[in-house]
Design a protein around this motif. Sequence first.
Motif, short mmCIF file in Angstrom:
data_model
loop_
_atom_site.label_atom_id
_atom_site.label_comp_id
_atom_site.label_asym_id
_atom_site.label_seq_id
_atom_site.Cartn_x
_atom_site.Cartn_y
_atom_site.Cartn_z
N ASP A 15 0.83 -1.21 0.00
CA ASP A 15 0.00 0.00 0.00
C ASP A 15 0.86 1.26 0.00
O ASP A 15 2.01 1.25 0.46
CB ASP A 15 -0.93 0.01 1.21
CG ASP A 15 -2.03 -1.03 1.10
OD1 ASP A 15 -2.18 -1.61 0.01
OD2 ASP A 15 -2.72 -1.27 2.10
N ILE A 16 0.28 2.34 -0.51
CA ILE A 16 1.02 3.59 -0.69
C ILE A 16 0.51 4.67 0.26
O ILE A 16 -0.69 4.80 0.49
CB ILE A 16 0.91 4.08 -2.15
CG1 ILE A 16 1.78 3.20 -3.06
CG2 ILE A 16 1.30 5.54 -2.30
CD1 ILE A 16 1.66 3.55 -4.53
N VAL A 17 1.45 5.46 0.77
CA VAL A 17 1.15 6.68 1.51
C VAL A 17 1.80 7.82 0.75
O VAL A 17 3.02 7.82 0.54
CB VAL A 17 1.71 6.62 2.96
CG1 VAL A 17 1.45 7.95 3.67
CG2 VAL A 17 1.08 5.47 3.73
N LEU A 18 1.01 8.78 0.32
CA LEU A 18 1.51 9.90 -0.47
C LEU A 18 1.80 11.09 0.43
O LEU A 18 0.99 11.44 1.30
CB LEU A 18 0.49 10.30 -1.54
CG LEU A 18 0.14 9.23 -2.57
CD1 LEU A 18 -0.94 9.74 -3.52
CD2 LEU A 18 1.39 8.81 -3.35
N CYS A 19 2.95 11.74 0.21
CA CYS A 19 3.40 12.87 1.05
C CYS A 19 3.55 14.11 0.18
O CYS A 19 4.33 14.11 -0.78
CB CYS A 19 4.73 12.53 1.72
SG CYS A 19 4.68 11.03 2.73
N ALA A 42 4.08 -0.17 4.50
CA ALA A 42 3.56 0.63 3.40
C ALA A 42 4.72 1.31 2.67
O ALA A 42 5.83 1.39 3.19
CB ALA A 42 2.57 1.68 3.91
N CYS A 43 4.43 1.78 1.48
CA CYS A 43 5.41 2.51 0.68
C CYS A 43 5.09 4.00 0.76
O CYS A 43 4.01 4.43 0.36
CB CYS A 43 5.35 2.03 -0.78
SG CYS A 43 6.44 2.93 -1.90
N PHE A 44 6.02 4.78 1.29
CA PHE A 44 5.85 6.22 1.39
C PHE A 44 6.47 6.89 0.17
O PHE A 44 7.67 6.74 -0.09
CB PHE A 44 6.50 6.76 2.66
CG PHE A 44 5.75 6.46 3.93
CD1 PHE A 44 5.06 7.46 4.60
CD2 PHE A 44 5.72 5.18 4.45
CE1 PHE A 44 4.37 7.19 5.76
CE2 PHE A 44 5.03 4.89 5.62
CZ PHE A 44 4.35 5.91 6.28
N ARG A 74 -3.33 4.19 0.72
CA ARG A 74 -3.94 4.06 2.04
C ARG A 74 -4.13 5.43 2.69
O ARG A 74 -5.07 5.62 3.46
CB ARG A 74 -3.05 3.19 2.94
CG ARG A 74 -3.76 2.74 4.20
CD ARG A 74 -2.83 2.03 5.17
NE ARG A 74 -2.18 0.85 4.62
CZ ARG A 74 -1.38 0.06 5.32
NH1 ARG A 74 -1.15 0.32 6.60
NH2 ARG A 74 -0.82 -0.98 4.75
N ALA A 75 -3.22 6.38 2.42
CA ALA A 75 -3.32 7.69 3.07
C ALA A 75 -2.62 8.75 2.24
O ALA A 75 -1.72 8.44 1.44
CB ALA A 75 -2.72 7.65 4.48
N VAL A 76 -3.05 9.98 2.42
CA VAL A 76 -2.40 11.14 1.82
C VAL A 76 -2.06 12.10 2.95
O VAL A 76 -2.93 12.45 3.75
CB VAL A 76 -3.31 11.83 0.78
CG1 VAL A 76 -2.61 13.07 0.22
CG2 VAL A 76 -3.67 10.87 -0.35
N LEU A 77 -0.80 12.52 3.00
CA LEU A 77 -0.33 13.42 4.05
C LEU A 77 0.14 14.72 3.40
O LEU A 77 0.84 14.72 2.39
CB LEU A 77 0.84 12.79 4.82
CG LEU A 77 0.68 11.33 5.26
CD1 LEU A 77 1.94 10.86 5.98
CD2 LEU A 77 -0.54 11.16 6.16
#
Length: 258
Positions: A15-19, A42-44, A74-77
């Motif tokens: 899963d991906i977390v976008l920054c 997860a992959c940031f 999975r999330a956006v930061l």
Amino acid sequence: MELTHWRVLVDRGPDIVLCLDFPGARAAAGFADLAAGVAVGACFLHLARPGTGPLDACVERWAAEVSATGRRVRAVLGYCAGAALGTRVADAVAGSGAPPATVLFDAVTTSAGSIAHEFTSTIEASAEHLTADELADARALADELVDAHPDDLPRIAAALVERYDGLMGEVARRLSLNEVFRRQLTGGFTAYVEFLLLAGQGRFDARGGTPLFVSSKDHEPPVDAAGNLSLDVDHTSLLREAEVHGLVAELLTGERTW
């Protein structure tokens, strides 16, 4: 993973977390610190090449590249000015599925005043190589532009980049540095201003879900939000704090909701 618009911070799972933050260096802790401290599979990914807009076209490119990986977001930061981009990206990658969790750290609004502030702060870093008149004239220009064109951010940005380039030319001459040095300084400032202009086209609401605003002490979110968490930590270390790492880990694993 071949990417153009994103760079990998850590890759610990599918899963991906976008920054979303300015991709250049900053004095405060950044998403690299957060990614290293969040023990989640997860992959940031960090935004690497924002582009120059318009924002809709940029978001479409960023989201398309993420979609092509075949991985779930999975999330956006978002952080600081980049927070206004986070909600746009979250909407774009959600598609028809469940929206990703969206967390905005020390969110700020990009305005004429904030661009002018970044300009004056940047030139003050070179104050020892500039005359008092040059500094005063630069500050006066920033104030005049904000007063005369408060809603024309591109115009303000162009004028301040031009003045910054001239001032860095003087610094380079006084220090007997070559033209490459001046171009590097101006290029870095220009890239930052272009990022702020993109952020100025963003917003803080999302079509799906409610963003969580996480703020350091003394920081006020730019909008009244149902999800707002204030922490007793300094702005410069917010993304480095173990408390923040734990919070993000709980949100990503579903142990905590808001």
